[in-house]
Design a protein around this motif. Structure first.
Motif, mmCIF file in Angstrom:
data_model
loop_
_atom_site.group_PDB
_atom_site.id
_atom_site.type_symbol
_atom_site.label_atom_id
_atom_site.label_comp_id
_atom_site.label_asym_id
_atom_site.label_seq_id
_atom_site.Cartn_x
_atom_site.Cartn_y
_atom_site.Cartn_z
ATOM 1 N N ARG A 99 9.376 -1.116 -7.574
ATOM 2 C CA ARG A 99 8.752 -0.757 -6.292
ATOM 3 C C ARG A 99 8.473 -2.016 -5.470
ATOM 4 O O ARG A 99 8.598 -2.010 -4.241
ATOM 5 C CB ARG A 99 7.463 0.033 -6.535
ATOM 6 C CG ARG A 99 7.710 1.503 -6.811
ATOM 7 C CD ARG A 99 6.424 2.267 -6.939
ATOM 8 N NE ARG A 99 5.921 2.229 -8.308
ATOM 9 C CZ ARG A 99 4.675 2.546 -8.655
ATOM 10 N NH1 ARG A 99 3.810 2.896 -7.721
ATOM 11 N NH2 ARG A 99 4.309 2.513 -9.917
ATOM 12 N N LYS A 126 10.825 7.963 0.794
ATOM 13 C CA LYS A 126 9.899 7.564 1.860
ATOM 14 C C LYS A 126 10.565 6.599 2.834
ATOM 15 O O LYS A 126 10.396 6.699 4.049
ATOM 16 C CB LYS A 126 8.654 6.919 1.250
ATOM 17 C CG LYS A 126 7.719 7.891 0.556
ATOM 18 C CD LYS A 126 6.456 7.183 0.077
ATOM 19 C CE LYS A 126 5.499 8.174 -0.582
ATOM 20 N NZ LYS A 126 4.248 7.508 -1.039
ATOM 21 N N GLN A 173 0.830 -1.202 0.000
ATOM 22 C CA GLN A 173 0.000 0.000 0.000
ATOM 23 C C GLN A 173 0.868 1.257 0.000
ATOM 24 O O GLN A 173 0.594 2.213 -0.736
ATOM 25 C CB GLN A 173 -0.926 -0.010 1.218
ATOM 26 C CG GLN A 173 -1.900 1.153 1.251
ATOM 27 C CD GLN A 173 -2.889 1.056 2.390
ATOM 28 O OE1 GLN A 173 -2.802 0.161 3.230
ATOM 29 N NE2 GLN A 173 -3.851 1.963 2.430
ATOM 30 N N LYS A 174 1.905 1.248 0.806
ATOM 31 C CA LYS A 174 2.807 2.398 0.900
ATOM 32 C C LYS A 174 3.466 2.699 -0.446
ATOM 33 O O LYS A 174 3.614 3.869 -0.830
ATOM 34 C CB LYS A 174 3.880 2.126 1.948
ATOM 35 C CG LYS A 174 4.876 3.259 2.155
ATOM 36 C CD LYS A 174 5.975 2.854 3.116
ATOM 37 C CE LYS A 174 5.431 2.503 4.477
ATOM 38 N NZ LYS A 174 6.504 2.114 5.436
ATOM 39 N N GLU A 200 9.508 7.853 -9.904
ATOM 40 C CA GLU A 200 8.576 7.197 -8.985
ATOM 41 C C GLU A 200 9.329 6.318 -7.989
ATOM 42 O O GLU A 200 9.034 6.322 -6.790
ATOM 43 C CB GLU A 200 7.579 6.345 -9.775
ATOM 44 C CG GLU A 200 6.568 7.143 -10.582
ATOM 45 C CD GLU A 200 5.685 6.241 -11.426
ATOM 46 O OE1 GLU A 200 5.856 5.001 -11.353
ATOM 47 O OE2 GLU A 200 4.824 6.772 -12.147
ATOM 48 N N GLN A 212 2.245 1.848 -3.320
ATOM 49 C CA GLN A 212 1.180 2.018 -4.318
ATOM 50 C C GLN A 212 1.157 0.911 -5.364
ATOM 51 O O GLN A 212 1.009 1.152 -6.564
ATOM 52 C CB GLN A 212 1.326 3.395 -4.982
ATOM 53 C CG GLN A 212 1.261 4.545 -4.002
ATOM 54 C CD GLN A 212 1.631 5.892 -4.621
ATOM 55 O OE1 GLN A 212 1.781 6.007 -5.818
ATOM 56 N NE2 GLN A 212 1.777 6.907 -3.777
ATOM 57 N N ILE A 213 1.302 -0.318 -4.903
ATOM 58 C CA ILE A 213 1.270 -1.454 -5.826
ATOM 59 C C ILE A 213 0.341 -2.568 -5.320
ATOM 60 O O ILE A 213 0.472 -3.718 -5.745
ATOM 61 C CB ILE A 213 2.695 -2.026 -6.065
ATOM 62 C CG1 ILE A 213 3.417 -2.271 -4.737
ATOM 63 C CG2 ILE A 213 3.497 -1.118 -6.975
ATOM 64 C CD1 ILE A 213 4.744 -2.979 -4.892
ATOM 65 N N THR A 214 -0.598 -2.226 -4.455
ATOM 66 C CA THR A 214 -1.545 -3.222 -3.955
ATOM 67 C C THR A 214 -2.305 -3.887 -5.090
ATOM 68 O O THR A 214 -2.575 -5.094 -5.049
ATOM 69 C CB THR A 214 -2.544 -2.565 -2.982
ATOM 70 O OG1 THR A 214 -1.821 -1.948 -1.908
ATOM 71 C CG2 THR A 214 -3.508 -3.590 -2.402
ATOM 72 N N SER A 215 -2.615 -3.126 -6.122
ATOM 73 C CA SER A 215 -3.429 -3.639 -7.223
ATOM 74 C C SER A 215 -2.734 -4.718 -8.043
ATOM 75 O O SER A 215 -3.387 -5.469 -8.776
ATOM 76 C CB SER A 215 -3.848 -2.490 -8.150
ATOM 77 O OG SER A 215 -2.707 -1.868 -8.720
ATOM 78 N N MET A 235 10.001 6.629 -3.766
ATOM 79 C CA MET A 235 9.820 5.561 -2.787
ATOM 80 C C MET A 235 11.057 5.437 -1.887
ATOM 81 O O MET A 235 10.947 5.210 -0.682
ATOM 82 C CB MET A 235 9.557 4.222 -3.486
ATOM 83 C CG MET A 235 8.307 4.178 -4.343
ATOM 84 S SD MET A 235 6.788 4.548 -3.442
ATOM 85 C CE MET A 235 6.340 6.136 -4.182
ATOM 86 N N GLU A 260 6.736 -0.613 -11.584
ATOM 87 C CA GLU A 260 5.972 -1.347 -10.572
ATOM 88 C C GLU A 260 6.814 -2.477 -9.982
ATOM 89 O O GLU A 260 6.799 -2.715 -8.771
ATOM 90 C CB GLU A 260 4.693 -1.904 -11.195
ATOM 91 C CG GLU A 260 3.662 -0.846 -11.533
ATOM 92 C CD GLU A 260 2.504 -1.400 -12.351
ATOM 93 O OE1 GLU A 260 1.380 -0.875 -12.222
ATOM 94 O OE2 GLU A 260 2.724 -2.361 -13.134
#
Length: 252
Positions: free
Chosen positions: A152, A189, A130-131, A182, A133-136, A186, A149
């Motif tokens: 990440r 973060k 989730q952090k 992107e 942004q790759i939950t999907s 990360m 992706e």
């Protein structure tokens, strides 16, 4: 407080009289929570430095200390355990297992470490996905996602055991400029939350995310540039200019 330190680190390849000095007496200290980029031209020794520090390659002489322990004396079993539990790794080539989906690749090192219950590992993996942004894409195969992706997801996998230090070797080398940004966002973060990062790169834009930059040439660290912690991406262009001018002065 220093978490990583090398003293007169030397690495040679070949035999006399055809010896190549990949590292020629490197003295490097990385503070806990610091974000350091190692920058140099091709063949300067930057990747060799990362591999020897992390114990993936043997040294010829000198010492490597991690968390106040001289790990250059560790045997293969001790070093493998340390890498699994205390270090995270991100490479240009992602090294994911083709028969596992993204989620399973991320949790695998957590299961291997056997430090926590599977339920806890799974929950933390979901938090990381989730952090970043790759939950999907958690259930996708590695062939079904973009390079950005996938990289990440590599960061999530590297963080699953909550390592003290994250090693990155040209983490954006296979990405386009948009995906690279992107991924580096990360990294920022991860650094904001206190993880130490040691990154190798030849890209000025990527190096500009770091707190301190070390210039390596002919197997020696010749100079350091401290540009402070990146507080906002609006600062990046000015930081890039500063780093570029500094490297040009060094003959990069």
């Amino acid at each position: 407080m220093s978490i990583l330190q090398t003293t007169e680190l030397k690495k040679y390849y070949g035999t006399k009289p055809n010896i190549t000095k990949a590292l020629d007496g490197v003295n490097l200290s990385v503070e806990q929570g610091e974000f350091v980029a190692i920058v140099g031209t091709s063949g300067s020794g930057k990747s060799t430095l990362l591999y020897t520090i992390s114990g993936m390659d043997h040294i010829n002489s000198g010492t490597v200390e991690f968390d106040h322990k001289e790990i250059s004396r560790y045997n293969e079993t001790e070093m493998a355990k340390l890498r699994l539990h205390e270090m995270g790794f991100i490479f240009q080539q992602m090294h994911f297992l083709n028969n596992l989906n993204i989620y399973d690749n991320v949790i695998l090192p957590g299961y291997m470490a056997k430090k926590r219950k599977h339920k806890e590992i799974n929950a933390y993996a979901e938090e990381l996905l989730q952090k970043f942004q790759i939950t999907s894409i958690a259930g996708h195969s590695i062939q079904e996602v973009s390079g950005g992706e996938l990289q990440r997801a590599c960061i999530a996998r590297a963080m699953i055991n909550q390592p003290q230090i994250l090693f990155a070797d040209e983490p954006t080398g296979a990405l386009n400029s948009s995906s690279a940004r992107e991924v580096m966002d990360m990294f920022s973060k991860v650094h904001e939350q206190g993880t130490t990062i040691l990154m190798v790169t030849h890209d000025v834009k990527v190096a500009s995310y770091a707190q301190r930059i070390c210039y390596i040439n002919d197997g020696k660290i010749e100079s350091n540039l401290d540009i402070g912690v990146l507080k906002h991406t609006d600062e990046l262009k000015e930081r890039e200019k500063k780093v570029y001018n500094w490297l040009m002065e060094k003959g990069w």
